[in-house]
Write an enzyme that holds these catalytic residues in place. Structure first.
Site, mmCIF file in Angstrom:
data_model
loop_
_atom_site.group_PDB
_atom_site.id
_atom_site.type_symbol
_atom_site.label_atom_id
_atom_site.label_comp_id
_atom_site.label_asym_id
_atom_site.label_seq_id
_atom_site.Cartn_x
_atom_site.Cartn_y
_atom_site.Cartn_z
ATOM 1 N N PRO A 103 -3.199 -2.828 -1.936
ATOM 2 C CA PRO A 103 -1.840 -3.591 -1.952
ATOM 3 C C PRO A 103 -1.607 -3.268 -2.876
ATOM 4 O O PRO A 103 -2.147 -5.080 -3.919
ATOM 5 C CB PRO A 103 -2.060 -4.387 -0.872
ATOM 6 C CG PRO A 103 -2.727 -5.340 -0.485
ATOM 7 C CD PRO A 103 -4.032 -4.373 -0.739
ATOM 8 N N CYS A 160 1.992 -4.400 -6.110
ATOM 9 C CA CYS A 160 3.207 -4.474 -6.169
ATOM 10 C C CYS A 160 3.825 -3.412 -6.847
ATOM 11 O O CYS A 160 3.065 -3.313 -8.125
ATOM 12 C CB CYS A 160 3.727 -5.791 -6.606
ATOM 13 S SG CYS A 160 3.385 -6.791 -5.428
ATOM 14 N N ALA A 219 2.751 -6.520 -1.180
ATOM 15 C CA ALA A 219 2.961 -7.627 -0.261
ATOM 16 C C ALA A 219 4.479 -7.303 -0.152
ATOM 17 O O ALA A 219 4.807 -7.256 -0.976
ATOM 18 C CB ALA A 219 2.578 -8.933 -1.688
ATOM 19 N N GLN A 266 0.248 -4.707 4.001
ATOM 20 C CA GLN A 266 0.483 -6.016 3.745
ATOM 21 C C GLN A 266 1.522 -6.861 4.250
ATOM 22 O O GLN A 266 2.704 -7.282 2.944
ATOM 23 C CB GLN A 266 -0.071 -6.683 2.011
ATOM 24 C CG GLN A 266 -0.466 -8.420 1.941
ATOM 25 C CD GLN A 266 -1.302 -7.990 0.664
ATOM 26 O OE1 GLN A 266 -0.285 -8.312 -0.012
ATOM 27 N NE2 GLN A 266 -2.366 -8.893 0.381
ATOM 28 N N TYR A 276 -0.406 -17.129 -3.887
ATOM 29 C CA TYR A 276 0.741 -17.327 -2.485
ATOM 30 C C TYR A 276 0.674 -17.901 -1.625
ATOM 31 O O TYR A 276 0.501 -18.741 -1.419
ATOM 32 C CB TYR A 276 0.607 -16.227 -2.748
ATOM 33 C CG TYR A 276 1.819 -14.906 -3.577
ATOM 34 C CD1 TYR A 276 2.006 -15.224 -4.497
ATOM 35 C CD2 TYR A 276 0.834 -13.885 -4.333
ATOM 36 C CE1 TYR A 276 2.713 -14.044 -5.688
ATOM 37 C CE2 TYR A 276 0.524 -13.190 -4.280
ATOM 38 C CZ TYR A 276 1.606 -13.187 -6.020
ATOM 39 O OH TYR A 276 2.119 -12.992 -6.952
ATOM 40 N N ARG A 330 -6.721 -1.193 -8.839
ATOM 41 C CA ARG A 330 -6.454 0.017 -10.692
ATOM 42 C C ARG A 330 -6.772 1.273 -10.650
ATOM 43 O O ARG A 330 -6.374 2.823 -11.650
ATOM 44 C CB ARG A 330 -6.785 -0.366 -12.140
ATOM 45 C CG ARG A 330 -6.075 -2.246 -12.139
ATOM 46 C CD ARG A 330 -6.250 -2.839 -13.014
ATOM 47 N NE ARG A 330 -5.614 -3.914 -13.475
ATOM 48 C CZ ARG A 330 -5.758 -5.323 -12.931
ATOM 49 N NH1 ARG A 330 -6.716 -5.246 -12.065
ATOM 50 N NH2 ARG A 330 -4.785 -6.048 -13.269
#
Length: 352
Positions: free
Chosen positions: A23, A25, A57, A99, A181, A321
């Site tokens: 996952p 962003c 996320a 996620q 988080y 990546r």
């Protein structure tokens, strides 16, 4: 025998291979709603042959977004916006996952595209929440410490978001408990200095995450993953030995697989990176907690990924990546390793 391109079955869901999209962003949503960018971004990785495609996320509450541009799943409108994306992923033969997350004290910050630090109310920000009133860094907004009622509300939000995710067509739910988080903030002694039932001892710090996982498990029948940070990379923080115990407890609460990452909870951590640098964490959790794991972090080569799974260090490899660089990495990896894997009819004229 090659293992990377063999199926992995968790509960009633079978992944066609052991390659998953981590996952990531995209900071491209408006009011939490995914759009054509997310369809093309995630869909192209499914076309490229990843067995599992996990959406970024995605906040269970508006105040749980990292930035105002994060995706969300806190209403039926959000569920409906995710439907065509999950449907397209599944139509390519991949398993769609998502996620679910709450950013905690790292919420209401600018996306990397727009700035840095906390976003003021006047600019579309909000007051974040956390285990205490201590911000992640001075430039971030000061959070409000959650009380027990607030914790219970967030547990219920994770469960409801999981239900909506399944209704949208997602077949794997991942609970985000890593990278500094909210759930990681409660897990780590570096950020959780509470003295109530949700702090103090290791059992107290673990309580919130266990309640979330148990609630999600009760809400859905699909596989439930949990992403953890196996090490805080800081003295006094979580260690891999702590994370083995955390993983064991999460599995008992209903987690089917532990996605093993690291770091993110304190700004001054000294992280020693390198190819596959987090794989030993995934292996330790898998072997000592006796739970399936996913490895992530600088996995870039086909033979490297094959070796991780073949050696039993992890059941699944997550690429981030590298799949941004090349959405068709799984098809290329299959060719390099001599494995047979489906290629979209539209692309069969191409030799990967």
């Amino acid at each position: 025998m090659l293992v990377l391109f063999t199926p992995l079955t968790l509960r009633s869901v079978t992944l066609p291979n052991r390659i998953a999209v981590s996952p990531m962003c995209q900071y491209s949503a408006r009011d939490g709603l995914p759009n054509d960018w997310h369809l093309v971004h995630l869909g192209s990785r499914a076309v490229g042959g990843a067995g599992l495609v996990i959406a970024e996320a995605t906040a269970v509450d508006p105040a749980g977004r990292i930035s105002p541009e994060d995706t969300g799943l806190w209403s039926a409108e959000h569920r409906d916006a995710w439907r065509p994306i999950a449907g397209f992923i599944a139509a390519q033969g991949s398993v769609p996952g998502i996620q679910l997350a709450h950013a905690g004290r790292k919420a209401s910050t600018y996306s990397p595209f727009t700035g840095s630090g906390g976003v003021a109310d006047a600019d579309g920000g909000w007051t974040p929440v956390g285990p205490t009133t201590e911000p992640f860094v001075a430039a971030y907004r000061e959070p409000v410490a959650l009380d027990e009622a607030g914790i219970a509300d967030i547990v219920a939000e994770f469960a409801q978001s999981a239900r909506w995710a399944v209704e949208a067509g997602f077949q794997v739910i991942e609970v985000h408990a890593a990278h500094g988080y909210l759930l990681h903030e409660f897990l780590s002694p570096l950020s959780n200095t509470r003295t109530d039932a949700y702090g103090g001892s290791a059992e107290g710090r673990l309580r919130f995450a266990l309640e979330v996982v148990a609630a999600v498990r009760a809400a859905v029948e699909v596989p439930v993953f949990v992403r953890i940070s196996a090490s805080d990379w800081t003295e006094g923080g979580l260690t891999v030995d702590d994370s083995v115990e955390i993983a064991r407890a999460l599995a008992a609460a209903g987690a089917d697989l532990i996605d093993v990452s690291s770091g993110g909870n304190v700004p001054h951590a000294s992280i020693e990176t390198g190819p596959g640098y987090q794989v030993p964490f995934a292996e330790a959790v898998r072997r000592k907690a006796d739970v399936p794991t996913a490895a992530v972090g600088e996995i870039t080569e086909a033979r490297q990924a094959e070796q991780i799974v073949a050696d039993g260090a992890a059941d699944l490899v997550l690429l981030g990546r590298e799949l941004l660089r090349d959405p068709y990495w799984p098809l290329r990896a299959a060719t390099e390793l001599g494995a047979r894997t489906p290629v979209p009819a539209q692309y069969r004229r191409v030799q990967y």
